[in-house]
Design a protein around this motif. Structure first.
Motif, short mmCIF file in Angstrom:
data_model
loop_
_atom_site.label_atom_id
_atom_site.label_comp_id
_atom_site.label_asym_id
_atom_site.label_seq_id
_atom_site.Cartn_x
_atom_site.Cartn_y
_atom_site.Cartn_z
N HIS A 1 0.83 -1.21 0.00
CA HIS A 1 0.00 0.00 0.00
C HIS A 1 0.86 1.25 0.00
O HIS A 1 2.06 1.20 0.32
N SER B 1 -3.70 6.36 1.24
CA SER B 1 -4.17 6.68 -0.12
C SER B 1 -5.70 6.72 -0.18
O SER B 1 -6.27 7.15 -1.18
N TYR B 2 -6.36 6.29 0.92
CA TYR B 2 -7.83 6.29 0.97
C TYR B 2 -8.41 7.63 1.40
O TYR B 2 -9.61 7.75 1.65
N HIS C 1 -10.14 4.10 -3.92
CA HIS C 1 -9.30 3.67 -2.78
C HIS C 1 -10.18 3.65 -1.53
O HIS C 1 -10.93 4.59 -1.28
N GLU D 1 -14.71 6.22 0.97
CA GLU D 1 -13.83 5.91 -0.15
C GLU D 1 -13.63 7.13 -1.05
O GLU D 1 -14.46 8.04 -1.09
N VAL E 1 -1.76 2.66 -7.52
CA VAL E 1 -2.75 1.67 -7.08
C VAL E 1 -2.01 0.67 -6.20
O VAL E 1 -0.80 0.50 -6.33
N THR F 1 -6.74 -0.24 -3.08
CA THR F 1 -7.46 0.06 -4.33
C THR F 1 -8.46 -1.05 -4.62
O THR F 1 -8.08 -2.23 -4.67
#
Ligand code: SIN
Length: 300
Positions: free
Chosen positions: A121, A125-126, A175, A204, A223, A228
């Motif tokens: 990860h 990133s979310y 994500h 998300e 990603v 993702t």
């Protein structure tokens, strides 16, 4: 001493450079920075050298940092605002900017997040503003295992086969913090059930599949299997197929640096350039690290 000479002394301290070396690691990813003390405030030119090394090598390893949590936070803050992790259960008491990453259980309670980094990860990133970079400081290390792997997503992008490059051209992906959360709850006992307040913090988000590094201009795949869940605008089976191919391509051995931790290492990586994975620690051995996470900007 007069006010004037006090000021002169402070200037002199601020100007004092540290004699440190930046040594690229073999394999093309990462550099070791030796002879620096992050417990001292870096002057502007030393800070610029560290910043440059971080951009050039994507992950920098500061050896032998005997620094306090506050010094870890102060150094991290020079790169940007710090993010507060949604799992408040694992904040270092008195220092919510630090997430405890640990497999240690005391009095039946985990002291930190035991399965952090179990899937590849890029940190946070979310969120709409994913992380610029993370700084992980070793507190207690196992005698075997416990390595952290980093994969270079610029090289992954540069070496994409033509059919994948075409398939993701201009596309966005979803994500989600919850992508693997339920699965990880079943696999082990580290993860608390999220409260409604916590769930509200991890709605998300959508980011470009290929992002441009805001400081270097280089393109990178953005990603990961950890967060993702799908590529927008494609049928579900096609989206899953392409994601699986992208994940497999990203983590080819030639894209990876494997960090074997030493006592008091502080490792600072760029989440805009790399994804990472905690390789795992034998359950009977103790591992504890402190992580700060710097907020980045909107991926483009
Ligand atoms: C993380 O993903 O931040 C943790 C990595 C590690 O424990 O090696």
């Amino acid at each position: 001493m007069s006010t004037r000479s006090n000021a002169a002394r402070l200037d002199a301290v601020d100007d004092a450079a540290q004699a440190f070396e930046v040594r690229p690691l073999p394999g093309g990813i990462g550099a070791e920075i030796v002879g620096i003390d992050l417990g001292q405030t870096l002057n502007a030119s030393d800070f610029a050298r560290v910043h440059r090394a971080h951009l050039d090598h994507h992950v920098v390893v500061f050896r032998d940092q005997r620094i306090t949590p506050q010094q870890h936070i102060d150094f991290s803050r020079r790169f940007g605002k710090l993010m507060i992790h949604v799992l408040h259960q694992f904040h270092l008491p008195g220092h919510p900017e630090i997430l405890i990453v640990s497999n240690i259980v005391e009095d039946g309670k985990p002291v930190g997040l035991g399965d952090a980094g179990k899937y590849w990860h890029s940190d946070i990133s979310y969120k709409p503003l994913p992380s610029l970079g993370s700084l992980l400081h070793a507190q207690e290390l196992p005698s075997e295992g416990g390595d952290t792997l980093f994969a270079d997503m610029h090289v992954a992008y540069d070496t994409l086969p033509a059919h994948l490059r075409d398939a993701i051209e201009g596309r966005q992906a979803v994500h989600s913090y919850l992508a693997k959360y339920g699965q990880m709850q079943k696999e082990a006992n580290w993860r608390p059930t999220l409260s409604p307040e916590q769930l509200a913090q991890v709605k998300e988000v959508v980011h470009p599949v290929v992002r441009t590094h805001p400081e270097t201009g280089r393109k990178a795949l953005f990603v990961s299997e950890g967060f993702t869940t799908r590529i927008e605008g494609l049928p579900e089976d096609e989206s899953q197929q392409i994601l699986a191919e992208l994940f497999a391509h990203s983590i080819k051995p030639e894209h990876i640096y494997r960090h074997q931790w030493r006592e008091h290492d502080l490792v600072f990586w760029d989440n805009r350039s790399l994804i990472h994975l905690a390789a795992g620690t034998p359950a009977h051995l103790r591992r504890k690290l402190y992580r700060t996470t710097i907020e980045g900007d909107t991926p483009f």
